[in-house]
Write a protein that holds these residues in place. Structure first.
Motif, PDB file in Angstrom:
ATOM      1  N   ASN A  44       0.807  -1.232   0.000  1.00 10.45           N
ATOM      2  CA  ASN A  44       0.000   0.000   0.000  1.00 10.45           C
ATOM      3  C   ASN A  44       0.838   1.279   0.000  1.00 10.45           C
ATOM      4  OD1 ASN A  44       0.895   0.416   2.651  1.00 10.45           O
ATOM      5  ND2 ASN A  44      -1.136   0.328   3.585  1.00 10.45           N
ATOM      6  N   LEU A  45       2.152   1.175  -0.188  1.00  2.62           N
ATOM      7  CA  LEU A  45       3.005   2.354  -0.047  1.00  2.62           C
ATOM      8  C   LEU A  45       2.740   3.418  -1.107  1.00  2.62           C
ATOM      9  CD1 LEU A  45       6.374   0.627   0.923  1.00  2.62           C
ATOM     10  CD2 LEU A  45       4.646   1.652   2.433  1.00  2.62           C
ATOM     11  N   VAL A  46       2.572   3.012  -2.351  1.00  2.00           N
ATOM     12  CA  VAL A  46       2.278   3.993  -3.408  1.00  2.00           C
ATOM     13  C   VAL A  46       0.916   4.631  -3.168  1.00  2.00           C
ATOM     14  CG1 VAL A  46       1.881   4.289  -5.888  1.00  2.00           C
ATOM     15  CG2 VAL A  46       3.752   2.825  -5.087  1.00  2.00           C
ATOM     16  N   LEU A  47      -0.041   3.846  -2.710  1.00  2.00           N
ATOM     17  CA  LEU A  47      -1.355   4.383  -2.375  1.00  2.00           C
ATOM     18  C   LEU A  47      -1.238   5.445  -1.279  1.00  2.00           C
ATOM     19  CD1 LEU A  47      -4.446   4.383  -2.523  1.00  2.00           C
ATOM     20  CD2 LEU A  47      -4.439   2.399  -0.978  1.00  2.00           C
ATOM     21  N   LEU A  48      -0.418   5.179  -0.265  1.00  2.00           N
ATOM     22  CA  LEU A  48      -0.230   6.160   0.799  1.00  2.00           C
ATOM     23  C   LEU A  48       0.443   7.428   0.267  1.00  2.00           C
ATOM     24  CD1 LEU A  48       0.853   3.921   3.825  1.00  2.00           C
ATOM     25  CD2 LEU A  48      -1.429   4.758   3.243  1.00  2.00           C
ATOM     26  N   ASP A  49       1.354   7.270  -0.706  1.00  2.00           N
ATOM     27  CA  ASP A  49       1.971   8.454  -1.327  1.00  2.00           C
ATOM     28  C   ASP A  49       0.917   9.359  -1.955  1.00  2.00           C
ATOM     29  OD1 ASP A  49       4.542   7.715  -0.660  1.00  2.00           O
ATOM     30  OD2 ASP A  49       4.959   6.751  -2.585  1.00  2.00           O
ATOM     31  N   ARG A  50      -0.022   8.731  -2.656  1.00  2.00           N
ATOM     32  CA  ARG A  50      -1.060   9.533  -3.313  1.00  2.00           C
ATOM     33  C   ARG A  50      -1.976  10.206  -2.284  1.00  2.00           C
ATOM     34  NH1 ARG A  50       2.063   8.030  -6.352  1.00  2.00           N
ATOM     35  NH2 ARG A  50       2.808  10.058  -5.639  1.00  2.00           N
ATOM     36  N   LEU A  51      -2.270   9.523  -1.204  1.00  2.00           N
ATOM     37  CA  LEU A  51      -3.101  10.110  -0.152  1.00  2.00           C
ATOM     38  C   LEU A  51      -2.417  11.319   0.471  1.00  2.00           C
ATOM     39  CD1 LEU A  51      -4.261   6.812   1.562  1.00  2.00           C
ATOM     40  CD2 LEU A  51      -5.758   8.382   0.342  1.00  2.00           C
ATOM     41  N   LEU A  52      -1.110  11.206   0.696  1.00  2.00           N
ATOM     42  CA  LEU A  52      -0.368  12.296   1.327  1.00  2.00           C
ATOM     43  C   LEU A  52      -0.335  13.558   0.475  1.00  2.00           C
ATOM     44  CD1 LEU A  52       2.607  10.260   2.832  1.00  2.00           C
ATOM     45  CD2 LEU A  52       0.873  11.531   4.133  1.00  2.00           C
ATOM     46  N   GLU A  53      -0.569  13.428  -0.816  1.00  2.00           N
ATOM     47  CA  GLU A  53      -0.601  14.597  -1.692  1.00  2.00           C
ATOM     48  C   GLU A  53      -1.826  15.476  -1.433  1.00  2.00           C
ATOM     49  OE1 GLU A  53       1.766  12.560  -5.486  1.00  2.00           O
ATOM     50  OE2 GLU A  53      -0.416  12.838  -5.553  1.00  2.00           O
ATOM     51  N   ASN A  54      -2.848  14.888  -0.821  1.00  2.00           N
ATOM     52  CA  ASN A  54      -4.043  15.663  -0.491  1.00  2.00           C
ATOM     53  C   ASN A  54      -3.830  16.324   0.866  1.00  2.00           C
ATOM     54  OD1 ASN A  54      -6.658  16.473   0.509  1.00  2.00           O
ATOM     55  ND2 ASN A  54      -7.595  15.174  -1.052  1.00  2.00           N
ATOM     56  N   LYS A  55      -3.589  17.627   0.879  1.00  2.00           N
ATOM     57  CA  LYS A  55      -3.234  18.344   2.103  1.00  2.00           C
ATOM     58  C   LYS A  55      -4.443  18.632   2.993  1.00  2.00           C
ATOM     59  CE  LYS A  55       0.956  18.281   0.745  1.00  2.00           C
ATOM     60  NZ  LYS A  55       1.879  17.271   1.338  1.00  2.00           N
ATOM     61  N   ASN A  56      -5.637  18.303   2.518  1.00  2.00           N
ATOM     62  CA  ASN A  56      -6.830  18.480   3.347  1.00  2.00           C
ATOM     63  C   ASN A  56      -7.154  17.241   4.171  1.00  2.00           C
ATOM     64  OD1 ASN A  56      -7.353  21.130   2.373  1.00  2.00           O
ATOM     65  ND2 ASN A  56      -8.205  20.241   0.505  1.00  2.00           N
ATOM     66  N   LEU A  57      -6.362  16.205   3.997  1.00  2.00           N
ATOM     67  CA  LEU A  57      -6.507  14.980   4.785  1.00  2.00           C
ATOM     68  C   LEU A  57      -5.224  14.757   5.579  1.00  2.00           C
ATOM     69  CD1 LEU A  57      -8.022  12.559   2.102  1.00  2.00           C
ATOM     70  CD2 LEU A  57      -9.272  13.682   3.959  1.00  2.00           C
ATOM     71  N   GLU A  58      -5.361  14.369   6.841  1.00  2.00           N
ATOM     72  CA  GLU A  58      -4.187  14.091   7.666  1.00  2.00           C
ATOM     73  C   GLU A  58      -4.095  12.599   7.955  1.00  2.00           C
ATOM     74  OE1 GLU A  58      -2.147  15.185  12.011  1.00  2.00           O
ATOM     75  OE2 GLU A  58      -4.100  16.034  11.460  1.00  2.00           O
ATOM     76  N   MET A  59      -2.909  12.033   7.738  1.00  2.34           N
ATOM     77  CA  MET A  59      -2.674  10.634   8.054  1.00  2.34           C
ATOM     78  C   MET A  59      -2.372  10.495   9.545  1.00  2.34           C
ATOM     79  SD  MET A  59       0.341   8.060   6.685  1.00  2.34           S
ATOM     80  CE  MET A  59      -0.178   8.136   4.967  1.00  2.34           C
ATOM     81  N   ILE A  60      -3.067   9.574  10.204  1.00  4.81           N
ATOM     82  CA  ILE A  60      -2.783   9.211  11.586  1.00  4.81           C
ATOM     83  C   ILE A  60      -2.176   7.817  11.563  1.00  4.81           C
ATOM     84  CG2 ILE A  60      -3.725   8.886  13.901  1.00  4.81           C
ATOM     85  CD1 ILE A  60      -3.972  11.762  12.906  1.00  4.81           C
ATOM     86  N   SER A  61      -0.890   7.741  11.847  1.00  9.01           N
ATOM     87  CA  SER A  61      -0.169   6.466  11.763  1.00  9.01           C
ATOM     88  C   SER A  61      -0.320   5.704  13.076  1.00  9.01           C
ATOM     89  CB  SER A  61       1.308   6.717  11.472  1.00  9.01           C
ATOM     90  OG  SER A  61       1.458   7.356  10.213  1.00  9.01           O
TER      91      SER A  61
END
Length: 563
Positions: A32-49
C-alpha cells in the motif's frame, strides 16, 4: 495527465475529503506504499499512523462515533488486512461506516503464477476480499483503473446508505494508474420510506398508543446510526411519556429531560425504571436491540405482546409488520399525531428513589470503585464524552448522570476487549472540541496499550482512568478460572516510556482517595494526554456486574437440547 484525469489513489482521497473526512488511519506495508503516497498529496486529509492494524480499525470506529460520519483505514495485504478484520467486524455489528482499504498484489502476479509473500502460499489472491465480504456491506477489488471511479463511488455510497463498513482492495500497481478525475455527485444517506407503508405504520401506532393507559418510550442504539436522535427527542417532548434508554443507547437522549427515568437493563437497570417499562400496557422501542447483553441474559421481563419495535427500516407490531419504513421519518410523523399522556411518568414518580450522595472518606481511605466514579461524576460537563471499556466500567458508567450535551460510548453489541484504547484515539481525533474520559480495565488495556503512544504522538488530550484490579473482572463474574489472572504492569510508567524524548503525556498512580483527588486535579490541568492508574481491590466491582454476570452465565450454560 489531463485536467480530466487523476490517479486511482488521488481519486479515492478526493472522495474521502468530499464526504467530510479530515483524517484517516494507516499502517504501511509494501502493498500500500504507493497508495499512501497519493493520499499524502491531499493536504486536506491528515494521516494518523497507528501501531498496528487492529488498533487502527478501533481508531476508525471511534472516529465514526465522534463525527457521526464515515472513517477510513489503510492497511497492507493479508498480514495487515486480516489483522484489521476484527475491528471491521465490530464496526459492522455497531453500524459504523468504516471504509477499509487494503493494498493488493500486482495484477500480473496471479496470471503469471507468482507465489507471493504475506499470502497463504496459494495461487489464490481473492481470499481477503472473500473474508471481508462476510463483515462488510460491500467488498470490491480494483484491478482496472477505468472501473475504479465506479467501484469506489459505489462502495462509499453503500457505507453511507447502510451505515456499515465496506472493503476496497487496490492492487499495488493500480494506485498510481491514471483514471477519470472525480465528477460532481452527491453521496446521500439512507433512502426515504415508502409513503403508503409509512402512513399506515404511523396510523396503526397512533391508534394503539393513544388507547394505552401508561405507554412508555425507550431509546435504542440504532437511533444514532440512522439519524433519528433529534426526532426521538421531538417524540419524547410531544408524548409526555416516561422515557428510558437501553444500555447501549446511553447518552443518545438527554438525561436531564424531565421525563427521563434511566437505563432499562432488566434486573441491573435504574431502580424503578424497569418496573415501569415491564408493567406498561404498551412500549415503543425506537432502534432497540435485544441481545443477551442488553437484556441481562434475556432476564428482562418485557412482554412481546405489549411492544412496538421501530427498527431502522421497518415497524413491527405484535401481530403486524410494516416494511420500508425509515426510523427517523416514523418518529417524526408520530410526534405530530400522538395525544400527550403522562400516566407512566406519574407512576414512576410514585416509586422512584432519590440516590443518596456518596460522601468522600479521609485522604488515606483505600480506593473503591464507588468513590472513583463519584469523582468522575464531578468531572463531567456538556463537552464530556465517556468511553467505557467492556467490563465493570459498563456498569459503573451506566450510573453516571450525564449533563445535557455529554456523550457516552460503549461497544456492547460486539464487546471486543481492548476496543477502547484505539476508540479513544479515534474519538479524540474526530472531536477535538471534546476531552474524552476513558474508563479502561487493566486486562483490556494490555491488549492494545501501545496506541497510547499514538495519542501522545499527535498531541491528543484524553484522560484515561486505568483501573488496575488484577484481571478480567467481567469474565470472573461470568465464569472464573486461572485464565482470568494477568501479569501486573507498572501502567503509569508506560506513559514515560511512550513519551521518550518528545512526548507530553502525564501519568500517576492513585492508591487512596487523597492521591486520586490530586491526580484528577493535575490531569485536568495538563495540556496533553493523561493516564491515572487507579488501584482497586480484585473483588471490588459493581453489584450490578455480579447480578448481570450470573444471568449471562446461566444463559451461556444451558445444556444442549435433546433431539
Amino acid at each position: 495527465m489531463s485536467d480530466n484525469s487523476t490517479t486511482v489513489g488521488s481519486y479515492l482521497a478526493s472522495r474521502l475529503e468530499e464526504i467530510g473526512l479530515k483524517h484517516y488511519f494507516a499502517v504501511p506495508g509494501d502493498y500500500n506504499l504507493v497508495l499512501l503516497d497519493r493520499l499524502l498529496e491531499n493536504k486536506n486529509l491528515e494521516m494518523i499512523s497507528c501501531c498496528n492494524e487492529l488498533n487502527a480499525g478501533y481508531a476508525a470506529d471511534g472516529y465514526c462515533r465522534a463525527t457521526g460520519g464515515a472513517s477510513a483505514v489503510f492497511v497492507t495485504f493479508s498480514v495487515g488486512g486480516l489483522s484489521l478484520l476484527n475491528a471491521v467486524a465490530g464496526a459492522y455489528a455497531e453500524d459504523l461506516p468504516i471504509i477499509a482499504v487494503s493494498g493488493g498484489p500486482n495484477t500480473n502476479s496471479e496470471a503469471e503464477f507468482e507465489m507471493l509473500h504475506h499470502t497463504l502460499g496459494l495461487l489464490d489472491y481473492d481470499y481477503q476480499r472473500d473474508i471481508f465480504s462476510k463483515v462488510t456491506a460491500e467488498a470490491v477489488t480494483i484491478h482496472d483503473p477505468r472501473e475504479a471511479p465506479t467501484q469506489i463511488d459505489h462502495a462509499i455510497q453503500t457505507a453511507l446508505r447502510f451505515r456499515k463498513p465496506v472493503y476496497i482492495e487496490i492492487a499495488c500497481n493500480i494506485a498510481d494508474a491514471v483514471t477519470s478525475a472525480p465528477n460532481a455527485r452527491s453521496f446521500g444517506g439512507p433512502t426515504a420510506s415508502d409513503p403508503k407503508s409509512l402512513n399506515a405504520a404511523v396510523d396503526r401506532a397512533v391508534e394503539l398508543l393513544n388507547a394505552a393507559t401508561k405507554p412508555v418510550l425507550v431509546a435504542g442504539v440504532k437511533l444514532r446510526s440512522f439519524g433519528a436522535e433529534a426526532n426521538f427527542q421531538k417524540l419524547a417532548d410531544a408524548s409526555g411519556y416516561a422515557i428510558a434508554s437501553m444500555p447501549n443507547a446511553k447518552g443518545f437522549f438527554n438525561e436531564q429531560h424531565p421525563h427521563y427515568m434511566g437505563i432499562y437493563w432488566g434486573p441491573v437497570g435504574t431502580p424503578g425504571c424497569g418496573e415501569i417499562v415491564d408493567s406498561s400496557d404498551l412500549c415503543l422501542f425506537a432502534g432497540g436491540t435485544f441481545t443477551d447483553y442488553t437484556t441481562t441474559g434475556h432476564a428482562a421481563l418485557i412482554n412481546p405482546a405489549k411492544v412496538i419495535q421501530a427498527r431502522p427500516n421497518s415497524v413491527v407490531f405484535p401481530n403486524q409488520t410494516f416494511s420500508n419504513v425509515k426510523l427517523t421519518e416514523f418518529l417524526e410523523q408520530l410526534a405530530q399525531k400522538l395525544k400527550p399522556n403522562d400516566g407512566s411518568m406519574i407512576a414512576y414518580n410514585r416509586i422512584k428513589d432519590e440516590a443518596t450522595p456518596l460522601r468522600p472518606g479521609t485522604p488515606e481511605t483505600e480506593l473503591s470503585t464507588r468513590q472513583l466514579f463519584s469523582r468522575i461524576q464531578q468531572m463531567l460537563g456538556p463537552e464530556s464524552t465517556v468511553i467505557a471499556e467492556t467490563g465493570d466500567s459498563w456498569f459503573n458508567g451506566m450510573q453516571l448522570e450525564l449533563p445535557e450535551g455529554a456523550r457516552f460510548e460503549v461497544q456492547m453489541q460486539y464487546g471486543s476487549i481492548g476496543w477502547s484504547v484505539g476508540a479513544t484515539l479515534g474519538y479524540s481525533v474526530g472531536a477535538p472540541d471534546r476531552r474524552p474520559i476513558a474508563l479502561i480495565g487493566d486486562g483490556s488495556f494490555q491488549l492494545t496499550a501501545q496506541e497510547v503512544s499514538t495519542i501522545i504522538r499527535y498531541g491528543l488530550k484524553p484522560i484515561i482512568f486505568l483501573i488496575n484490579n488484577g484481571g478480567y473482572t467481567i469474565e470472573v463474574e461470568i465464569h472464573d478460572g486461572p485464565y482470568n489472572n494477568i501479569k501486573n504492569w507498572n501502567y503509569a510508567e508506560l506513559v514515560h516510556v511512550f513519551n521518550a524524548e518528545d512526548g507530553n503525556g502525564f501519568s500517576c498512580k492513585a492508591r487512596n482517595e487523597g492521591e486520586l483527588d490530586e491526580a484528577i486535579k493535575q490531569a485536568t490541568a495538563h495540556d496533553g494526554p493523561a493516564l491515572i492508574e487507579v488501584l482497586i481491590h480484585r473483588d471490588d466491582c459493581s453489584k450490578n456486574l455480579l447480578v448481570w454476570g450470573g444471568h449471562v452465565a446461566k444463559n451461556n450454560g444451558r445444556p444442549p437440547r435433546s433431539h
